[in-house]
Design a protein around this motif. Sequence first.
Motif, PDB file in Angstrom:
ATOM      1  N   MET A 475       0.843  -1.197   0.000  1.00 46.58           N
ATOM      2  CA  MET A 475       0.000   0.000   0.000  1.00 46.58           C
ATOM      3  C   MET A 475       0.882   1.252   0.000  1.00 46.58           C
ATOM      4  O   MET A 475       1.803   1.358   0.822  1.00 46.58           O
ATOM      5  CB  MET A 475      -0.864  -0.040   1.263  1.00 46.58           C
ATOM      6  CG  MET A 475      -1.891   1.056   1.358  1.00 46.58           C
ATOM      7  SD  MET A 475      -3.327   0.659   0.376  1.00 46.58           S
ATOM      8  CE  MET A 475      -4.487   1.865   1.028  1.00 46.58           C
ATOM      9  N   PRO A 476       0.633   2.218  -0.892  1.00 43.48           N
ATOM     10  CA  PRO A 476       1.421   3.470  -0.873  1.00 43.48           C
ATOM     11  C   PRO A 476       1.174   4.232   0.430  1.00 43.48           C
ATOM     12  O   PRO A 476       0.136   4.076   1.071  1.00 43.48           O
ATOM     13  CB  PRO A 476       0.852   4.261  -2.059  1.00 43.48           C
ATOM     14  CG  PRO A 476       0.114   3.275  -2.886  1.00 43.48           C
ATOM     15  CD  PRO A 476      -0.356   2.206  -1.966  1.00 43.48           C
ATOM     16  N   LEU A 477       2.132   5.053   0.821  1.00 43.72           N
ATOM     17  CA  LEU A 477       1.974   5.880   2.016  1.00 43.72           C
ATOM     18  C   LEU A 477       0.915   6.957   1.774  1.00 43.72           C
ATOM     19  O   LEU A 477       0.739   7.423   0.642  1.00 43.72           O
ATOM     20  CB  LEU A 477       3.310   6.540   2.384  1.00 43.72           C
ATOM     21  CG  LEU A 477       4.439   5.578   2.770  1.00 43.72           C
ATOM     22  CD1 LEU A 477       5.755   6.339   2.927  1.00 43.72           C
ATOM     23  CD2 LEU A 477       4.097   4.828   4.047  1.00 43.72           C
ATOM     24  N   GLN A 478       0.257   7.388   2.837  1.00 47.74           N
ATOM     25  CA  GLN A 478      -0.825   8.368   2.683  1.00 47.74           C
ATOM     26  C   GLN A 478      -0.295   9.694   2.138  1.00 47.74           C
ATOM     27  O   GLN A 478      -0.993  10.404   1.419  1.00 47.74           O
ATOM     28  CB  GLN A 478      -1.525   8.584   4.026  1.00 47.74           C
ATOM     29  CG  GLN A 478      -2.825   9.365   3.894  1.00 47.74           C
ATOM     30  CD  GLN A 478      -3.770   9.160   5.064  1.00 47.74           C
ATOM     31  OE1 GLN A 478      -3.521   8.309   5.898  1.00 47.74           O
ATOM     32  NE2 GLN A 478      -4.832   9.923   5.122  1.00 47.74           N
ATOM     33  N   PRO A 488      -2.526   6.873  -6.259  1.00 45.71           N
ATOM     34  CA  PRO A 488      -1.353   6.063  -6.617  1.00 45.71           C
ATOM     35  C   PRO A 488      -1.712   4.577  -6.738  1.00 45.71           C
ATOM     36  O   PRO A 488      -2.699   4.113  -6.165  1.00 45.71           O
ATOM     37  CB  PRO A 488      -0.388   6.290  -5.445  1.00 45.71           C
ATOM     38  CG  PRO A 488      -1.246   6.740  -4.315  1.00 45.71           C
ATOM     39  CD  PRO A 488      -2.414   7.461  -4.913  1.00 45.71           C
ATOM     40  N   GLN A 489      -0.911   3.840  -7.500  1.00 50.33           N
ATOM     41  CA  GLN A 489      -1.147   2.409  -7.708  1.00 50.33           C
ATOM     42  C   GLN A 489      -0.501   1.586  -6.591  1.00 50.33           C
ATOM     43  O   GLN A 489       0.470   2.013  -5.968  1.00 50.33           O
ATOM     44  CB  GLN A 489      -0.527   1.961  -9.048  1.00 50.33           C
ATOM     45  CG  GLN A 489      -1.128   2.663 -10.270  1.00 50.33           C
ATOM     46  CD  GLN A 489      -2.553   2.226 -10.525  1.00 50.33           C
ATOM     47  OE1 GLN A 489      -2.842   1.041 -10.618  1.00 50.33           O
ATOM     48  NE2 GLN A 489      -3.444   3.196 -10.638  1.00 50.33           N
ATOM     49  N   LEU A 490      -1.049   0.413  -6.352  1.00 54.80           N
ATOM     50  CA  LEU A 490      -0.420  -0.527  -5.417  1.00 54.80           C
ATOM     51  C   LEU A 490       0.870  -1.050  -6.033  1.00 54.80           C
ATOM     52  O   LEU A 490       0.961  -1.194  -7.256  1.00 54.80           O
ATOM     53  CB  LEU A 490      -1.345  -1.717  -5.161  1.00 54.80           C
ATOM     54  CG  LEU A 490      -2.694  -1.452  -4.505  1.00 54.80           C
ATOM     55  CD1 LEU A 490      -3.543  -2.718  -4.560  1.00 54.80           C
ATOM     56  CD2 LEU A 490      -2.511  -1.008  -3.065  1.00 54.80           C
ATOM     57  N   ARG A 491       1.846  -1.340  -5.190  1.00 54.44           N
ATOM     58  CA  ARG A 491       3.060  -1.972  -5.714  1.00 54.44           C
ATOM     59  C   ARG A 491       2.754  -3.408  -6.123  1.00 54.44           C
ATOM     60  O   ARG A 491       1.843  -4.043  -5.599  1.00 54.44           O
ATOM     61  CB  ARG A 491       4.165  -1.951  -4.648  1.00 54.44           C
ATOM     62  CG  ARG A 491       4.736  -0.569  -4.401  1.00 54.44           C
ATOM     63  CD  ARG A 491       6.027  -0.601  -3.605  1.00 54.44           C
ATOM     64  NE  ARG A 491       5.867  -1.145  -2.260  1.00 54.44           N
ATOM     65  CZ  ARG A 491       6.441  -2.264  -1.855  1.00 54.44           C
ATOM     66  NH1 ARG A 491       7.195  -2.979  -2.679  1.00 54.44           N
ATOM     67  NH2 ARG A 491       6.270  -2.703  -0.616  1.00 54.44           N
ATOM     68  N   ARG A 537      -8.075  -8.854  -1.672  1.00 55.90           N
ATOM     69  CA  ARG A 537      -7.251  -7.878  -0.937  1.00 55.90           C
ATOM     70  C   ARG A 537      -6.891  -6.688  -1.836  1.00 55.90           C
ATOM     71  O   ARG A 537      -6.887  -5.544  -1.401  1.00 55.90           O
ATOM     72  CB  ARG A 537      -5.969  -8.551  -0.438  1.00 55.90           C
ATOM     73  CG  ARG A 537      -6.193  -9.683   0.531  1.00 55.90           C
ATOM     74  CD  ARG A 537      -6.818  -9.226   1.852  1.00 55.90           C
ATOM     75  NE  ARG A 537      -5.850  -8.606   2.732  1.00 55.90           N
ATOM     76  CZ  ARG A 537      -6.021  -7.410   3.289  1.00 55.90           C
ATOM     77  NH1 ARG A 537      -7.104  -6.714   3.032  1.00 55.90           N
ATOM     78  NH2 ARG A 537      -5.114  -6.910   4.088  1.00 55.90           N
ATOM     79  N   GLN A 538      -6.575  -7.002  -3.091  1.00 55.48           N
ATOM     80  CA  GLN A 538      -6.218  -5.958  -4.058  1.00 55.48           C
ATOM     81  C   GLN A 538      -7.379  -4.970  -4.234  1.00 55.48           C
ATOM     82  O   GLN A 538      -7.198  -3.750  -4.247  1.00 55.48           O
ATOM     83  CB  GLN A 538      -5.911  -6.633  -5.402  1.00 55.48           C
ATOM     84  CG  GLN A 538      -4.832  -5.970  -6.200  1.00 55.48           C
ATOM     85  CD  GLN A 538      -4.476  -6.805  -7.424  1.00 55.48           C
ATOM     86  OE1 GLN A 538      -5.189  -7.726  -7.828  1.00 55.48           O
ATOM     87  NE2 GLN A 538      -3.366  -6.488  -8.042  1.00 55.48           N
ATOM     88  N   LYS A 539      -8.580  -5.527  -4.358  1.00 55.33           N
ATOM     89  CA  LYS A 539      -9.762  -4.702  -4.575  1.00 55.33           C
ATOM     90  C   LYS A 539     -10.030  -3.807  -3.375  1.00 55.33           C
ATOM     91  O   LYS A 539     -10.289  -2.609  -3.523  1.00 55.33           O
ATOM     92  CB  LYS A 539     -10.980  -5.590  -4.840  1.00 55.33           C
ATOM     93  CG  LYS A 539     -12.246  -4.802  -5.126  1.00 55.33           C
ATOM     94  CD  LYS A 539     -13.370  -5.701  -5.594  1.00 55.33           C
ATOM     95  CE  LYS A 539     -14.585  -4.866  -5.955  1.00 55.33           C
ATOM     96  NZ  LYS A 539     -15.689  -5.669  -6.488  1.00 55.33           N
ATOM     97  N   GLU A 540      -9.928  -4.367  -2.164  1.00 55.92           N
ATOM     98  CA  GLU A 540     -10.236  -3.559  -0.985  1.00 55.92           C
ATOM     99  C   GLU A 540      -9.172  -2.484  -0.759  1.00 55.92           C
ATOM    100  O   GLU A 540      -9.482  -1.368  -0.331  1.00 55.92           O
ATOM    101  CB  GLU A 540     -10.430  -4.431   0.246  1.00 55.92           C
ATOM    102  CG  GLU A 540      -9.225  -5.168   0.710  1.00 55.92           C
ATOM    103  CD  GLU A 540      -9.570  -6.296   1.676  1.00 55.92           C
ATOM    104  OE1 GLU A 540      -8.766  -6.513   2.585  1.00 55.92           O
ATOM    105  OE2 GLU A 540     -10.611  -6.942   1.517  1.00 55.92           O
ATOM    106  N   MET A 541      -7.897  -2.776  -1.098  1.00 57.01           N
ATOM    107  CA  MET A 541      -6.851  -1.755  -0.938  1.00 57.01           C
ATOM    108  C   MET A 541      -7.025  -0.643  -1.975  1.00 57.01           C
ATOM    109  O   MET A 541      -6.810   0.534  -1.680  1.00 57.01           O
ATOM    110  CB  MET A 541      -5.466  -2.398  -1.052  1.00 57.01           C
ATOM    111  CG  MET A 541      -5.127  -3.262   0.146  1.00 57.01           C
ATOM    112  SD  MET A 541      -3.374  -3.680   0.271  1.00 57.01           S
ATOM    113  CE  MET A 541      -3.165  -4.744  -1.111  1.00 57.01           C
ATOM    114  N   THR A 542      -7.409  -1.024  -3.194  1.00 58.39           N
ATOM    115  CA  THR A 542      -7.664  -0.013  -4.238  1.00 58.39           C
ATOM    116  C   THR A 542      -8.821   0.882  -3.813  1.00 58.39           C
ATOM    117  O   THR A 542      -8.784   2.105  -3.994  1.00 58.39           O
ATOM    118  CB  THR A 542      -7.986  -0.710  -5.582  1.00 58.39           C
ATOM    119  OG1 THR A 542      -6.908  -1.580  -5.917  1.00 58.39           O
ATOM    120  CG2 THR A 542      -8.178   0.306  -6.690  1.00 58.39           C
TER     121      THR A 542
END
Length: 623
Positions: A475-478, A488-491, A537-542
Amino acid sequence: LGARLAPPTPSGSGGSGRGDASHLTPRGGVGVGAMSRRERGPEPGGAGAAVEDVEPAEPESPDQCLSLLPWDRFSAWLHCVCVVGFDLELGQAVEVVYPPHSKLTDKEKTNICYLSLPESNSGCLGDTQFCFRFRRSPGRKVSLCCFLDQLDRNLPVYLKKDSAYYYGYVYFRQVRDKSLKRGYFQKSLVLISKLPYVHLFRTILKQIAPEYFEKSEAFLEAVCSDIDRWPPPVPGKVLQLPIMGVTMKLRIPTYRDKPGTTPIVQNMHQADAQISMALPTVHEVDLFRCFSPVFFHIQMLWELVLLGEPLVVMAPSPAESSETVLALVSCISPLKYCSDFRPYFTIHDSEFKEYTTRTQAPPSVILGVTNPFFAKTLQHWPHIIRIGDIKLPGEVPKQVKVKKLKNLKTLDSKPGVYTSYKPYLNKDEEIIKQLQKGVQQKRPTEAQSVILRRYFLELTESFIIPLERYVASLMPLQKCISPWKSPPQLRQFSQDDFMKTLEKAGPQLTSGLKGDWIGLYRHFLKSPNFDGWFRSRQKEMTQKLEALHLEALCNENLVFWSQKHTEVETVDLVLKLKNKLLQADRECLPVKTDTLKKLQTHINDIILALPHDLQDILLKTGT
């Protein structure tokens, strides 16, 4: 029938309801995590049904309501009720479908026909209960789609419904009847539902089926009428469900519940004196009883299910096959088993050819079968679990390389696991000793199941927490979130980077089990269960990033910005902000209601600062 409900999403049927968001740090729990909700589940009402709040709910605005039509409450629990009988001339036939307007395709009816009656070799005399699962025909929509999706979002990931499948819950009766040509009365009462609440529907059938076989259709109509007065299946609420003079009290779990705990349904009001039955669970099976025939191999079975390996359960009856398959699927809870599974599968199933072909490797699926024909048809499958006294005719071909596990010498009727699979982890002798001691001390099977469920839970959590921890680091930093740039995109997930984290932050922190954990992770990362877990997990982080981006926008002085830019740029900003609001609603982003109101106020203030002709256009424009 005219009851009002506060809806989950004020508009839009576009949200699929699969994106539960999370705090993105491991909570000791597994799978889809928790995050503050913009809205809670609806407050049900209606005659004959009572609901108590277990968790404090946010107040709902009076304009956010949904009129329920006749049969909408019924549809929240069941698709329909079927009666399947056996006719000597016609064979299996769906005799009754209730409510009459319920839609089933010919293919669905055929599947229900063959799956609702045990095969003749099972010899099920008397009353038998079991369940099956079959594919829905594509292309049909549900009238309460948006409303039910909201309820689905608040469930633990392993209880979320799969819109591509139906469950069939069966109460089958076979008794001697000399007045019939065949000499036997054979009939099944079947509840068709998208909900995986095995224990609940089993309990309902036990209450209504015996009386139905005596009283017939008028009784069935009364049952369905009772169900149509139930509150919706809201997770986290204590529900009272009246049915034919009996009231059941239960609570559906939520994603907020600590994994492995079952909040006790307590009597809170005097009216509870009318309650005939409190259900401790809606979905759990008797885990210990299901696994007792393959007692010494529970850890290996956990690995096989975790890795999505093809598994076939050969059992003497649909009751044993369906319970064993459901127990297998639940043993990796709170991870969701993401492949297909069929608690009871027959040669007439519409996917029979697809799943038994020898032209390709066996698919990632768990099948429960009773027909001895499968012993030959599926003998090329790598993992076979034998329950009871089905006999495998002949020898297994040499190329299958079946290793006869400890205490299994020949492929006869003895139960056991037939596989050449070598487990990655060393055997945990402690759990075997603990359960064996329980058998010697005549410990109740419910207590044995609790011990076994806790063992599986701790094993799954030890395995998944390192993955949760690593994925949270993507997850990118706030501080990287700017209101004037896209979120920003997830790594990218890197298998090598993840493997490096295991040395210091691997499963050894929470589990004393030794073995090839690295090999188990490598295998898991190629499995459908990892794919399903990671997509979720990807969807919820996005969604979390989108929500943080919305908050960043709200904290800007957007009116001041618009005054320094051209009308074209300002109109473009307004349209983008309106789209953001629609997205937040459609995808049910984890955004506070105040944030959305603030953004709407910003939009209105910007529009009011524009010339009148533009104001009129923008106020009428949805997007």
